[in-house]
Motif scaffolding. Structure first.
Motif, mmCIF file in Angstrom:
data_model
loop_
_atom_site.group_PDB
_atom_site.id
_atom_site.type_symbol
_atom_site.label_atom_id
_atom_site.label_comp_id
_atom_site.label_asym_id
_atom_site.label_seq_id
_atom_site.Cartn_x
_atom_site.Cartn_y
_atom_site.Cartn_z
ATOM 1 N N LEU A 295 62.496 15.173 6.385
ATOM 2 C CA LEU A 295 63.075 14.337 7.440
ATOM 3 C C LEU A 295 62.319 13.007 7.460
ATOM 4 O O LEU A 295 61.088 12.991 7.535
ATOM 5 C CB LEU A 295 62.923 15.021 8.805
ATOM 6 C CG LEU A 295 63.379 14.167 9.989
ATOM 7 C CD1 LEU A 295 64.894 14.081 10.055
ATOM 8 C CD2 LEU A 295 62.841 14.720 11.299
ATOM 9 N N VAL A 296 63.050 11.902 7.370
ATOM 10 C CA VAL A 296 62.431 10.580 7.435
ATOM 11 C C VAL A 296 62.677 9.985 8.810
ATOM 12 O O VAL A 296 63.797 10.004 9.310
ATOM 13 C CB VAL A 296 63.009 9.649 6.332
ATOM 14 C CG1 VAL A 296 62.483 8.230 6.499
ATOM 15 C CG2 VAL A 296 62.655 10.180 4.945
ATOM 16 N N SER A 297 61.607 9.488 9.432
ATOM 17 C CA SER A 297 61.765 8.870 10.748
ATOM 18 C C SER A 297 60.882 7.637 10.844
ATOM 19 O O SER A 297 60.207 7.271 9.880
ATOM 20 C CB SER A 297 61.442 9.895 11.843
ATOM 21 O OG SER A 297 61.986 9.462 13.060
ATOM 22 N N ARG A 298 60.916 6.977 11.992
ATOM 23 C CA ARG A 298 60.135 5.739 12.128
ATOM 24 C C ARG A 298 59.775 5.510 13.595
ATOM 25 O O ARG A 298 60.428 6.043 14.500
ATOM 26 C CB ARG A 298 60.965 4.555 11.642
ATOM 27 C CG ARG A 298 62.196 4.339 12.549
ATOM 28 C CD ARG A 298 62.619 2.905 12.604
ATOM 29 N NE ARG A 298 63.751 2.727 13.511
ATOM 30 C CZ ARG A 298 64.595 1.724 13.416
ATOM 31 N NH1 ARG A 298 64.463 0.840 12.458
ATOM 32 N NH2 ARG A 298 65.567 1.602 14.294
ATOM 33 N N SER B 265 64.186 8.733 17.898
ATOM 34 C CA SER B 265 65.000 9.613 18.756
ATOM 35 C C SER B 265 65.829 8.661 19.619
ATOM 36 O O SER B 265 65.456 7.488 19.769
ATOM 37 C CB SER B 265 64.105 10.496 19.643
ATOM 38 O OG SER B 265 63.329 9.678 20.510
ATOM 39 N N PRO B 266 66.940 9.128 20.195
ATOM 40 C CA PRO B 266 67.766 8.193 20.983
ATOM 41 C C PRO B 266 66.987 7.499 22.102
ATOM 42 O O PRO B 266 67.102 6.276 22.285
ATOM 43 C CB PRO B 266 68.882 9.088 21.533
ATOM 44 C CG PRO B 266 69.004 10.181 20.506
ATOM 45 C CD PRO B 266 67.598 10.438 20.008
ATOM 46 N N VAL C 212 57.994 16.041 7.503
ATOM 47 C CA VAL C 212 58.384 14.837 8.232
ATOM 48 C C VAL C 212 57.596 13.653 7.679
ATOM 49 O O VAL C 212 56.362 13.694 7.594
ATOM 50 C CB VAL C 212 58.109 14.987 9.745
ATOM 51 C CG1 VAL C 212 58.437 13.693 10.481
ATOM 52 C CG2 VAL C 212 58.922 16.150 10.320
ATOM 53 N N LEU C 213 58.323 12.590 7.279
ATOM 54 C CA LEU C 213 57.698 11.334 6.846
ATOM 55 C C LEU C 213 57.994 10.304 7.922
ATOM 56 O O LEU C 213 59.157 10.024 8.201
ATOM 57 C CB LEU C 213 58.298 10.849 5.524
ATOM 58 C CG LEU C 213 58.349 11.845 4.357
ATOM 59 C CD1 LEU C 213 58.907 11.151 3.106
ATOM 60 C CD2 LEU C 213 56.966 12.430 4.067
ATOM 61 N N CYS C 214 56.953 9.759 8.524
ATOM 62 C CA CYS C 214 57.183 8.824 9.624
ATOM 63 C C CYS C 214 56.563 7.459 9.324
ATOM 64 O O CYS C 214 55.383 7.353 8.991
ATOM 65 C CB CYS C 214 56.637 9.403 10.923
ATOM 66 S SG CYS C 214 57.142 8.455 12.356
ATOM 67 N N ASP C 215 57.399 6.429 9.460
ATOM 68 C CA ASP C 215 56.995 5.034 9.267
ATOM 69 C C ASP C 215 56.325 4.573 10.566
ATOM 70 O O ASP C 215 57.019 4.328 11.544
ATOM 71 C CB ASP C 215 58.259 4.220 8.962
ATOM 72 C CG ASP C 215 57.976 2.804 8.526
ATOM 73 O OD1 ASP C 215 56.874 2.296 8.806
ATOM 74 O OD2 ASP C 215 58.872 2.194 7.916
#
Ligand code: TYD
Length: 224
Positions: free
Chosen positions: A36-39, A44-45, A93-96
């Motif tokens: 899962l890629v996130s930033r 999230s909304p 999870v990969l988070c920017d």
């Protein structure tokens, strides 16, 4: 079910975080891993709504403390709505950007009280400390040059990218001090190399960390 693995990417402007995250996600997916890629700010909304307030500069006149609390509000939502469920489901999870960006941008260059920042981080992260943090290290002059070249391709400058080189230098030093203080979590990667060479260093560091986690006896992560 095995617990997942949480990797964050940190660094100054123009260090190539998003490109490197994309490449790593492709590599891991090609191995059949669920990624899962996130930033941040966002992911999230609820956090995306706060991102808009922060990056538009609307919060800036009210000072770094208010901004720090908004970054924390966004992070808390992102952790509880997205990151924790993904990790509990066994995903990578990969988070920017994540908590180290707050330590550096708000804590160090925002000059906020260290105890205030620590308390905010503790309640916001709520135990979801990254397993691995890749710090992309780059000479700030080169970072700003890359960021402005990117804008010529149609992206608008955000208010952070307009800040002075000196501030970027302080931030680089602050990221390096975090890496020095937490060597088990952080890996510093030279982002001044060609993109593919940087990607290879990251790939090796991540596969080593994943291998170490997978070699742990079952249940060893329970205390984390
Ligand atoms: P973004 O456009 O996502 O830029 P970048 O490519 O540099 O990651 O903007 C995020 C900006 O928000 C970035 O300049 C750093 C800043 N930021 C903070 O100040 N504190 C934080 O906790 C986070 C997550 C980001």
């Amino acid at each position: 079910m095995a617990r997942g693995f949480f990797i964050t990417f940190e660094g100054g402007e123009g260090a190539g975080k998003s490109t490197q995250i994309r490449r790593l996600a492709d590599t891991l997916r090609a191995q059949g891993r669920d990624v899962l890629v996130s930033r941040e700010p966002g992911g999230s909304p609820g956090a995306e709504a706060v991102r808009h307030v922060l990056l538009s500069g609307a919060a800036e006149p009210f000072g770094p403390q208010l901004e720090a609390v908004l970054f924390a509000a966004a992070r808390s939502d992102h952790v509880e709505q997205v990151i924790r469920p993904a990790i509990e489901a066994g995903r990578i999870v990969l988070c920017d950007r994540f908590m180290d960006s707050s330590r550096v941008y708000q804590g160090v260059t925002g000059n906020l009280d260290i105890d205030f920042m620590r308390a905010l981080e503790r309640v916001t992260v709520n135990g979801m400390v990254p397993d691995l943090t890749i710090i992309l290290d780059l000479d700030p002059a080169e970072g700003l040059r890359r960021a402005s070249a990117r804008r010529e391709h149609g992206e608008a400058a955000d208010r952070y990218e307009k800040e002075k080189l000196e501030i970027q230098r302080q931030r680089r030093e602050a990221f390096l001090s975090i890496a020095e203080a937490e060597p088990d979590r952080c890996v510093v990667v030279d982002a001044g190399q060609p993109e593919a060479a940087t990607a290879e260093v990251i790939r090796k560091a991540v596969l080593a960390a994943l291998g170490a986690m997978e070699a742990e006896p079952v249940g060893a992560e329970a205390g984390r």
